[in-house]
Design a protein around this motif. Structure first.
Motif, mmCIF file in Angstrom:
data_model
loop_
_atom_site.group_PDB
_atom_site.id
_atom_site.type_symbol
_atom_site.label_atom_id
_atom_site.label_comp_id
_atom_site.label_asym_id
_atom_site.label_seq_id
_atom_site.Cartn_x
_atom_site.Cartn_y
_atom_site.Cartn_z
ATOM 1 N N VAL A 1 0.752 -1.155 0.057
ATOM 2 C CA VAL A 1 0.055 0.072 -0.009
ATOM 3 C C VAL A 1 0.862 1.255 0.063
ATOM 4 O O VAL A 1 0.443 2.203 -0.774
ATOM 5 N N ARG A 2 1.951 1.173 0.709
ATOM 6 C CA ARG A 2 2.786 2.224 0.756
ATOM 7 C C ARG A 2 3.440 2.430 -0.778
ATOM 8 O O ARG A 2 3.534 3.860 -1.041
ATOM 9 N N ASN A 3 3.714 1.440 -1.145
ATOM 10 C CA ASN A 3 4.686 1.738 -2.441
ATOM 11 C C ASN A 3 3.604 2.247 -3.376
ATOM 12 O O ASN A 3 4.031 3.135 -4.158
ATOM 13 N N HIS A 4 2.134 1.761 -3.471
ATOM 14 C CA HIS A 4 1.196 2.258 -4.513
ATOM 15 C C HIS A 4 0.918 3.905 -4.079
ATOM 16 O O HIS A 4 0.779 4.594 -5.045
ATOM 17 N N MET A 5 1.154 3.751 -2.800
ATOM 18 C CA MET A 5 0.816 5.514 -2.221
ATOM 19 C C MET A 5 2.033 6.424 -2.850
ATOM 20 O O MET A 5 1.701 7.489 -3.297
ATOM 21 N N VAL A 6 3.153 5.870 -2.990
ATOM 22 C CA VAL A 6 4.230 6.720 -3.392
ATOM 23 C C VAL A 6 4.263 7.039 -4.654
ATOM 24 O O VAL A 6 4.284 8.012 -5.358
ATOM 25 N N ILE A 7 3.801 5.929 -5.644
ATOM 26 C CA ILE A 7 3.552 5.974 -7.076
ATOM 27 C C ILE A 7 2.367 7.299 -7.314
ATOM 28 O O ILE A 7 2.762 7.978 -8.097
ATOM 29 N N ALA A 8 1.305 6.959 -6.408
ATOM 30 C CA ALA A 8 0.163 8.204 -6.770
ATOM 31 C C ALA A 8 0.749 9.387 -6.301
ATOM 32 O O ALA A 8 0.367 10.300 -7.132
ATOM 33 N N THR A 9 1.604 9.488 -5.268
ATOM 34 C CA THR A 9 1.959 10.922 -4.921
ATOM 35 C C THR A 9 2.792 11.366 -5.967
ATOM 36 O O THR A 9 3.015 12.804 -6.051
ATOM 37 N N GLY A 10 3.299 10.767 -6.640
ATOM 38 C CA GLY A 10 4.318 11.301 -7.686
ATOM 39 C C GLY A 10 3.844 11.622 -9.159
ATOM 40 O O GLY A 10 4.537 12.113 -9.876
ATOM 41 N N LEU A 11 2.524 11.097 -9.162
ATOM 42 C CA LEU A 11 1.826 11.170 -10.638
ATOM 43 C C LEU A 11 1.775 12.775 -11.002
ATOM 44 O O LEU A 11 1.050 13.477 -9.966
ATOM 45 N N ALA A 12 1.999 13.163 -12.099
ATOM 46 C CA ALA A 12 1.652 14.399 -12.768
ATOM 47 C C ALA A 12 0.355 14.575 -13.320
ATOM 48 O O ALA A 12 -0.307 13.415 -13.963
ATOM 49 N N LYS A 13 -0.322 15.695 -13.644
ATOM 50 C CA LYS A 13 -1.711 16.041 -14.183
ATOM 51 C C LYS A 13 -1.264 15.105 -15.808
ATOM 52 O O LYS A 13 -0.498 15.555 -16.345
ATOM 53 N N GLY A 14 -2.244 14.547 -16.109
ATOM 54 C CA GLY A 14 -2.244 14.067 -17.516
ATOM 55 C C GLY A 14 -1.547 12.314 -17.513
ATOM 56 O O GLY A 14 -1.504 12.186 -18.554
ATOM 57 N N SER A 15 -1.299 11.935 -16.330
ATOM 58 C CA SER A 15 -0.762 10.508 -16.547
ATOM 59 C C SER A 15 -1.649 9.550 -16.931
ATOM 60 O O SER A 15 -2.774 9.650 -16.676
ATOM 61 N N ASP A 16 -1.102 8.730 -17.574
ATOM 62 C CA ASP A 16 -1.670 7.673 -18.431
ATOM 63 C C ASP A 16 -2.394 6.795 -17.226
ATOM 64 O O ASP A 16 -1.919 6.383 -16.465
ATOM 65 N N ARG A 17 -3.613 6.460 -17.437
ATOM 66 C CA ARG A 17 -4.357 5.749 -16.450
ATOM 67 C C ARG A 17 -4.451 6.266 -14.930
ATOM 68 O O ARG A 17 -4.634 5.580 -14.206
ATOM 69 N N MET A 18 -4.530 7.770 -14.872
ATOM 70 C CA MET A 18 -4.341 8.133 -13.549
ATOM 71 C C MET A 18 -5.579 8.005 -12.755
ATOM 72 O O MET A 18 -5.673 7.665 -11.686
ATOM 73 N N GLU A 19 -6.584 7.915 -13.303
ATOM 74 C CA GLU A 19 -8.019 7.801 -12.931
ATOM 75 C C GLU A 19 -8.152 6.244 -12.454
ATOM 76 O O GLU A 19 -8.553 6.033 -11.088
ATOM 77 N N ASP A 20 -7.808 5.457 -13.280
ATOM 78 C CA ASP A 20 -7.984 4.220 -12.852
ATOM 79 C C ASP A 20 -6.878 3.718 -11.742
ATOM 80 O O ASP A 20 -7.545 2.922 -10.703
ATOM 81 N N PHE A 21 -5.795 4.397 -11.812
ATOM 82 C CA PHE A 21 -4.595 4.082 -10.815
ATOM 83 C C PHE A 21 -5.419 4.630 -9.173
ATOM 84 O O PHE A 21 -5.320 3.934 -8.391
ATOM 85 N N GLY A 22 -5.954 5.709 -9.254
ATOM 86 C CA GLY A 22 -6.565 6.386 -8.287
ATOM 87 C C GLY A 22 -7.700 5.664 -7.459
ATOM 88 O O GLY A 22 -7.799 5.261 -6.196
#
Length: 172
Positions: A79-100
């Protein structure tokens, strides 16, 4: 340098405390001064530890390991690793909504499962991770999944991620 400063301040506080005529007031002054000095020199060091906040990026590998394994250490690290990825995502990232959406479901499942166990809920890693989950879930609730986190919030989360990582390495 901090140790020398602390020793000098403690000596000064001791001298000041015992030079007063009223013994009760002297003890109180000593304790107040010693507490203030300790808080002023030790606590900011821990709270203001230098954390490097990486630049937001649109490039990442979409995880395929969503969900819980019901092993606390493995789930907390995941969960921590997934949160780190989410925290580093920029606007317009591919599949950002699915990831969130996947991450929010995973965070809710994690908290709702592990907070029932007193031996897990009392761990420092759990309480810090719970705080981080609340911050990230609150961002998703308020702003949606398409908007990246503001810089101030990202810095705070990266500090908490570092604490979680340290606690997990110590099995705490």
């Amino acid at each position: 340098m901090k140790t020398q400063l602390l020793v000098v301040a403690a000596v000064a506080a001791t001298a000041n405390a015992f030079s007063m005529s009223n013994e009760q007031t002297g003890r109180r002054n000593f304790l107040q001064t010693a507490t203030a000095i300790t808080a002023g020199t030790v606590l900011p060091t821990a709270a203001l530890a230098e954390i490097t906040v990486p630049e937001q990026s649109k490039e990442y590998t979409f995880p395929s390991d969503w969900g819980l394994t019901y092993n606390y250490e493995a789930d907390a690290a995941k969960v921590r690793n997934h949160m780190v990825i989410a925290t580093g995502l920029a606007k317009g990232s591919d599949r950002m909504e699915d990831f969130g959406k996947n991450l929010k479901k995973e965070m809710i499942d994690f908290v709702s499962y592990y907070r029932r166990f007193p031996n897990v809920a009392g761990k420092p890693s759990f309480s810090t991770l719970y705080t981080s989950i609340n911050v990230l879930a609150g961002h998703y609730t308020s702003y949606g999944y398409k908007y990246p986190l503001p810089e101030k919030r990202r810095k705070r989360l990266y500090q908490e991620y570092a604490e979680i990582d340290k606690s997990l390495k110590r099995n705490r």
